[in-house]
Motif scaffolding. Structure first.
Motif, PDB file in Angstrom:
ATOM      1  N   SER A  95     103.456 -21.539  86.944  1.00  0.00           N
ATOM      2  CA  SER A  95     104.112 -21.279  85.647  1.00  0.00           C
ATOM      3  C   SER A  95     105.037 -20.072  85.669  1.00  0.00           C
ATOM      4  O   SER A  95     105.398 -19.546  84.620  1.00  0.00           O
ATOM      5  CB  SER A  95     103.073 -21.106  84.533  1.00  0.00           C
ATOM      6  N   ILE A  96     105.423 -19.606  86.853  1.00  0.00           N
ATOM      7  CA  ILE A  96     106.351 -18.477  86.980  1.00  0.00           C
ATOM      8  C   ILE A  96     107.588 -18.972  87.721  1.00  0.00           C
ATOM      9  O   ILE A  96     107.491 -19.600  88.770  1.00  0.00           O
ATOM     10  CB  ILE A  96     105.709 -17.313  87.762  1.00  0.00           C
ATOM     11  N   GLU A 114     113.451 -13.261  97.305  1.00  0.00           N
ATOM     12  CA  GLU A 114     112.889 -13.991  96.164  1.00  0.00           C
ATOM     13  C   GLU A 114     112.581 -12.999  95.053  1.00  0.00           C
ATOM     14  O   GLU A 114     111.925 -11.981  95.272  1.00  0.00           O
ATOM     15  CB  GLU A 114     111.627 -14.745  96.582  1.00  0.00           C
ATOM     16  N   PHE A 115     113.076 -13.306  93.856  1.00  0.00           N
ATOM     17  CA  PHE A 115     112.883 -12.459  92.679  1.00  0.00           C
ATOM     18  C   PHE A 115     112.019 -13.209  91.677  1.00  0.00           C
ATOM     19  O   PHE A 115     112.151 -14.419  91.499  1.00  0.00           O
ATOM     20  CB  PHE A 115     114.232 -12.136  92.009  1.00  0.00           C
ATOM     21  N   LEU A 116     111.183 -12.466  90.979  1.00  0.00           N
ATOM     22  CA  LEU A 116     110.445 -13.022  89.847  1.00  0.00           C
ATOM     23  C   LEU A 116     111.333 -12.961  88.617  1.00  0.00           C
ATOM     24  O   LEU A 116     112.387 -12.309  88.626  1.00  0.00           O
ATOM     25  CB  LEU A 116     109.151 -12.238  89.628  1.00  0.00           C
ATOM     26  N   GLU A 117     110.917 -13.612  87.548  1.00  0.00           N
ATOM     27  CA  GLU A 117     111.711 -13.660  86.303  1.00  0.00           C
ATOM     28  C   GLU A 117     112.058 -12.276  85.765  1.00  0.00           C
ATOM     29  O   GLU A 117     113.101 -12.074  85.179  1.00  0.00           O
ATOM     30  CB  GLU A 117     110.956 -14.426  85.224  1.00  0.00           C
TER      31      GLU A 117
END
Length: 123
Positions: A95-96, A114-117
């Motif tokens: 869910s991210i 890779e970046f998170l939201e």
């Protein structure tokens, strides 16, 4: 003389119906149906009118719009802010949303981050 009043309108009617308008409409409907289909996210090919494929016609750098926190993280990074973005993609894990960005560094090597939201770099 009276036959001209009958023959000329009949010729005009035959010519106007023989123009092949139905074929043009069928081709237009078929093209609209092709354009309205759902796109595959990994599909970067386009089809010319004759049916041949043009691969790589979509710019992969524009494939995924990056959210503001990710853009800010890139701009604030000393190395990445000076690099060119080659491609972007996104995926959802637990869910991210994770944004994968490939950069071309100043030494011509490539680096994928890779970046998170929220803009944090994924470990």
């Amino acid at each position: 003389m009276k036959t001209q009043y009958i023959i000329y309108p009949a010729m005009v009617a035959m010519l106007s119906t023989a123009c092949g308008k139905s074929n043009v409409n069928e081709q237009g409907i078929e093209a609209q149906n092709e354009m309205s289909t759902e796109l595959n996210g990994d599909d970067t090919t386009m089809v010319k009118r004759d049916g041949t494929l043009l691969s790589g016609t979509l710019d992969e750098a524009d494939s995924t719009r990056l959210p503001a926190p990710v853009i800010n993280a890139i701009e604030n990074d000393e190395v990445l802010s000076k690099s060119r973005i080659i491609s972007t993609s996104s995926k959802i894990e637990n869910s991210i949303t994770v944004y994968e960005v490939e950069f071309e560094l100043s030494d011509q090597s490539n680096k994928t981050v890779e970046f998170l939201e929220n803009g944090n770099v994924r470990q």
